[in-house]
Design a protein around this motif. Structure first.
Motif, PDB file in Angstrom:
ATOM      1  N   GLY A 107      11.867  -0.575  10.011  1.00 13.11           N
ATOM      2  CA  GLY A 107      11.144  -0.076   8.857  1.00 13.11           C
ATOM      3  C   GLY A 107      12.077   0.530   7.823  1.00 13.11           C
ATOM      4  N   ARG A 108      11.554   0.747   6.629  1.00 15.95           N
ATOM      5  CA  ARG A 108      12.289   1.397   5.566  1.00 15.95           C
ATOM      6  C   ARG A 108      11.468   2.561   5.027  1.00 15.95           C
ATOM      7  N   ILE A 109      12.159   3.510   4.405  1.00 13.49           N
ATOM      8  CA  ILE A 109      11.512   4.682   3.832  1.00 13.49           C
ATOM      9  C   ILE A 109      11.790   4.737   2.333  1.00 13.49           C
ATOM     10  N   ALA A 110      10.765   4.958   1.527  1.00 16.26           N
ATOM     11  CA  ALA A 110      10.904   5.143   0.079  1.00 16.26           C
ATOM     12  C   ALA A 110      10.528   6.572  -0.275  1.00 16.26           C
ATOM     13  N   LYS A 111      11.354   7.202  -1.097  1.00 13.35           N
ATOM     14  CA  LYS A 111      11.109   8.580  -1.499  1.00 13.35           C
ATOM     15  C   LYS A 111      11.408   8.736  -2.984  1.00 13.35           C
ATOM     16  N   VAL A 112      10.557   9.440  -3.711  1.00  9.35           N
ATOM     17  CA  VAL A 112      10.776   9.713  -5.127  1.00  9.35           C
ATOM     18  C   VAL A 112      11.726  10.901  -5.261  1.00  9.35           C
ATOM     19  N   LEU A 113      12.890  10.666  -5.881  1.00  7.44           N
ATOM     20  CA  LEU A 113      13.847  11.754  -6.085  1.00  7.44           C
ATOM     21  C   LEU A 113      13.498  12.586  -7.305  1.00  7.44           C
ATOM     22  N   HIS A 114      13.094  11.939  -8.375  1.00  9.14           N
ATOM     23  CA  HIS A 114      12.599  12.662  -9.547  1.00  9.14           C
ATOM     24  C   HIS A 114      11.772  11.715 -10.398  1.00  9.14           C
ATOM     25  N   SER A 142       9.538  11.786 -14.377  1.00  9.39           N
ATOM     26  CA  SER A 142       9.102  12.537 -15.550  1.00  9.39           C
ATOM     27  C   SER A 142       7.591  12.505 -15.726  1.00  9.39           C
ATOM     28  N   PHE A 143       6.892  11.581 -15.060  1.00  4.85           N
ATOM     29  CA  PHE A 143       5.440  11.506 -15.237  1.00  4.85           C
ATOM     30  C   PHE A 143       4.654  11.661 -13.940  1.00  4.85           C
ATOM     31  N   LEU A 144       5.336  11.558 -12.788  1.00  8.21           N
ATOM     32  CA  LEU A 144       4.642  11.771 -11.515  1.00  8.21           C
ATOM     33  C   LEU A 144       4.674  13.227 -11.092  1.00  8.21           C
ATOM     34  N   GLY A 145       5.622  13.980 -11.647  1.00  5.74           N
ATOM     35  CA  GLY A 145       5.787  15.348 -11.200  1.00  5.74           C
ATOM     36  C   GLY A 145       6.474  15.378  -9.847  1.00  5.74           C
ATOM     37  N   THR A 146       6.222  16.400  -9.076  1.00  7.91           N
ATOM     38  CA  THR A 146       6.838  16.541  -7.759  1.00  7.91           C
ATOM     39  C   THR A 146       6.106  15.682  -6.735  1.00  7.91           C
ATOM     40  N   VAL A 147       6.856  14.844  -6.040  1.00  9.67           N
ATOM     41  CA  VAL A 147       6.285  14.000  -4.985  1.00  9.67           C
ATOM     42  C   VAL A 147       6.992  14.339  -3.685  1.00  9.67           C
ATOM     43  N   ASP A 148       6.291  15.015  -2.788  1.00 16.61           N
ATOM     44  CA  ASP A 148       6.882  15.428  -1.515  1.00 16.61           C
ATOM     45  C   ASP A 148       6.760  14.310  -0.485  1.00 16.61           C
ATOM     46  N   VAL A 206       0.824  -1.206   0.000  1.00 16.32           N
ATOM     47  CA  VAL A 206       0.000   0.000   0.000  1.00 16.32           C
ATOM     48  C   VAL A 206       0.860   1.259   0.000  1.00 16.32           C
ATOM     49  N   SER A 207       1.925   1.259   0.781  1.00 18.02           N
ATOM     50  CA  SER A 207       2.777   2.449   0.887  1.00 18.02           C
ATOM     51  C   SER A 207       3.444   2.789  -0.443  1.00 18.02           C
ATOM     52  N   LEU A 208       4.009   1.767  -1.105  1.00 15.68           N
ATOM     53  CA  LEU A 208       4.687   2.010  -2.373  1.00 15.68           C
ATOM     54  C   LEU A 208       3.694   2.407  -3.463  1.00 15.68           C
ATOM     55  N   ASP A 209       2.524   1.786  -3.472  1.00 16.18           N
ATOM     56  CA  ASP A 209       1.496   2.165  -4.452  1.00 16.18           C
ATOM     57  C   ASP A 209       1.069   3.615  -4.252  1.00 16.18           C
ATOM     58  N   ARG A 210       0.955   4.027  -2.996  1.00 26.16           N
ATOM     59  CA  ARG A 210       0.566   5.404  -2.708  1.00 26.16           C
ATOM     60  C   ARG A 210       1.668   6.368  -3.164  1.00 26.16           C
ATOM     61  N   LEU A 211       2.912   5.989  -2.928  1.00 27.46           N
ATOM     62  CA  LEU A 211       4.038   6.834  -3.336  1.00 27.46           C
ATOM     63  C   LEU A 211       4.072   7.009  -4.851  1.00 27.46           C
ATOM     64  N   LEU A 212       3.784   5.924  -5.587  1.00 26.71           N
ATOM     65  CA  LEU A 212       3.834   5.947  -7.052  1.00 26.71           C
ATOM     66  C   LEU A 212       2.486   6.288  -7.679  1.00 26.71           C
ATOM     67  N   ARG A 213       1.543   6.708  -6.837  1.00 29.30           N
ATOM     68  CA  ARG A 213       0.218   7.120  -7.299  1.00 29.30           C
ATOM     69  C   ARG A 213      -0.482   6.021  -8.101  1.00 29.30           C
ATOM     70  N   GLY A 214      -0.515   4.847  -7.519  1.00 23.90           N
ATOM     71  CA  GLY A 214      -1.230   3.738  -8.131  1.00 23.90           C
ATOM     72  C   GLY A 214      -0.397   2.502  -8.331  1.00 23.90           C
ATOM     73  N   GLY A 215       0.903   2.659  -8.442  1.00 18.94           N
ATOM     74  CA  GLY A 215       1.763   1.505  -8.640  1.00 18.94           C
ATOM     75  C   GLY A 215       2.753   1.719  -9.769  1.00 18.94           C
ATOM     76  N   ILE A 216       3.208   0.624 -10.366  1.00 18.30           N
ATOM     77  CA  ILE A 216       4.200   0.671 -11.439  1.00 18.30           C
ATOM     78  C   ILE A 216       3.502   1.055 -12.744  1.00 18.30           C
ATOM     79  N   PRO A 217       4.011   2.061 -13.460  1.00 17.99           N
ATOM     80  CA  PRO A 217       3.324   2.548 -14.665  1.00 17.99           C
ATOM     81  C   PRO A 217       3.577   1.680 -15.886  1.00 17.99           C
ATOM     82  N   LEU A 218       2.505   1.275 -16.537  1.00 16.08           N
ATOM     83  CA  LEU A 218       2.595   0.610 -17.842  1.00 16.08           C
ATOM     84  C   LEU A 218       2.241   1.631 -18.917  1.00 16.08           C
ATOM     85  N   GLY A 219       2.644   1.350 -20.140  1.00 15.28           N
ATOM     86  CA  GLY A 219       2.294   2.233 -21.243  1.00 15.28           C
ATOM     87  C   GLY A 219       3.137   3.473 -21.339  1.00 15.28           C
TER      88      GLY A 219
END
Length: 326
Positions: free
Chosen positions: A296-303, A305-311, A90-103
């Motif tokens: 625990g571990r922490i995942a953070k989006v550094l950059h 091209s399709f998610l935009g800014t993820v704080d 759930v945490s990773l899906d939320r971070l990636l706004r739904g999960g791993i992008p296809l297409g």
């Protein structure tokens, strides 16, 4: 009395020049692992891959494969309606706004120190790539390349047992959609991405390619930074090209190195492989252990091209059942 013409149509004849064109086209197709001229033309052009095939595509060459006209699939068509599949965390899906992008024909990178759970996440999302859509999966499958050590098959079985049990799926449902390969050098990895990966996509119907890890083979084999950068760019282009053809995605692991602070001292942990590879990565997720010894571990989006800014970041844990929300 009505008569029926049973004469067998003759194959079209070709001039010597046209025969040469056909031969050149077939040679390039074989080198690229393509099954037909139509398949080659369906691929978007990403980067430069000499020799170009288009100069050899005459009407005669198309007729030789029963094609009246080429069919093009423009790259932007993949970007119009990207979808995602779940990592089952759930945490990773939320971070990636739904999960791993296809297409998106993109490269998603997981970088982090040893023990951050990179391989665990890759195993889990590889299995989810074959899960039915109604269970959050991509319903296609994954091709997984391991570049160091023995593939963790036992661990994959353990995670799959939990995923299937939680979703009421028969045991082995997800494993049947995963192809595991071993690649041991940079040249093998590049050749695998350019030639074998497109073949495996065609044969299996998979849309996800996983590489664990890129840095494991690139860090020890290059003394010259420029040569390594050129090789990495070629690898990224090959991975994106193969993923673009099937409307898929590449997910890979990367190691870390020490970065320079403003005063020139080494005090930052940053993804390895330098700026050239960083520019090839479309989404970079950095993984680290949580402070305080909680496990625990922490995942953070550094950059991205399709998610935009993820704080901010998301917490997750690695358990015997797999990777779960923190």
């Amino acid at each position: 009395m009505t008569t029926t013409n049973t004469q067998t149509p003759t194959a079209p004849s070709h001039s010597d020049d046209e025969a040469v064109l056909i031969s050149k086209a077939q040679t390039i197709l074989a080198a690229r692992g393509a099954a037909s001229i139509l398949e080659e033309l369906s691929r978007p052009v990403i980067g430069s891959f000499p020799p170009a095939l288009l100069p050899y595509l005459s009407t005669a060459a198309l007729e030789a494969q029963g094609l009246s006209a080429p069919v093009f699939r423009p790259f932007h068509s993949f970007l119009q309606s990207p979808t995602t599949f779940s990592t089952s965390c759930v945490s990773l899906d939320r971070l990636l706004r739904g999960g791993i992008p296809l297409g998106t024909a993109s490269i998603v990178e997981l970088s982090g120190v040893a023990g951050a759970g990179k391989t665990q996440i890759l195993l889990q999302l590889s299995l989810m790539a074959g899960a039915p859509v109604e269970h959050g999966g991509a319903a296609t499958g994954a091709i997984v390349a391991f570049t160091e050590g023995a593939p963790p098959i036992a661990r994959m079985h353990q995670i799959e047992a939990h995923l299937c049990d939680a979703r009421g799926l028969p045991a082995g449902t997800l494993l049947r959609k995963v192809v595991v390969e071993q690649v041991r050098s940079v040249d093998q990895l590049l050749n695998w991405a350019q030639h074998r990966l497109p073949y495996l996509f065609r044969q299996t119907g998979a849309t996800v390619v996983v590489v664990d890890s890129v840095a494991a083979v690139y860090r020890p084999e290059f003394d010259d930074a420029l040569s390594r950068a050129e090789h990495l760019v070629a690898l990224a282009a090959a991975l994106k090209r193969a993923a673009a053809h099937v409307g898929g995605v590449c997910v890979c692991a990367n190691q870390v190195s020490q970065g320079l602070a403003a005063d020139g001292t080494l005090n930052r942990t940053v993804p390895a492989l330098g700026a050239a590879w960083s520019n090839c990565v479309d989404t970079r997720v950095f993984l680290r252990r949580a402070w305080g010894g909680s496990g625990g571990r922490i995942a953070k989006v550094l950059h991205s091209s399709f998610l935009g800014t993820v704080d901010g970041g998301e917490e997750y844990q690695v358990t015997s059942k797999g990777v779960v929300g923190g």
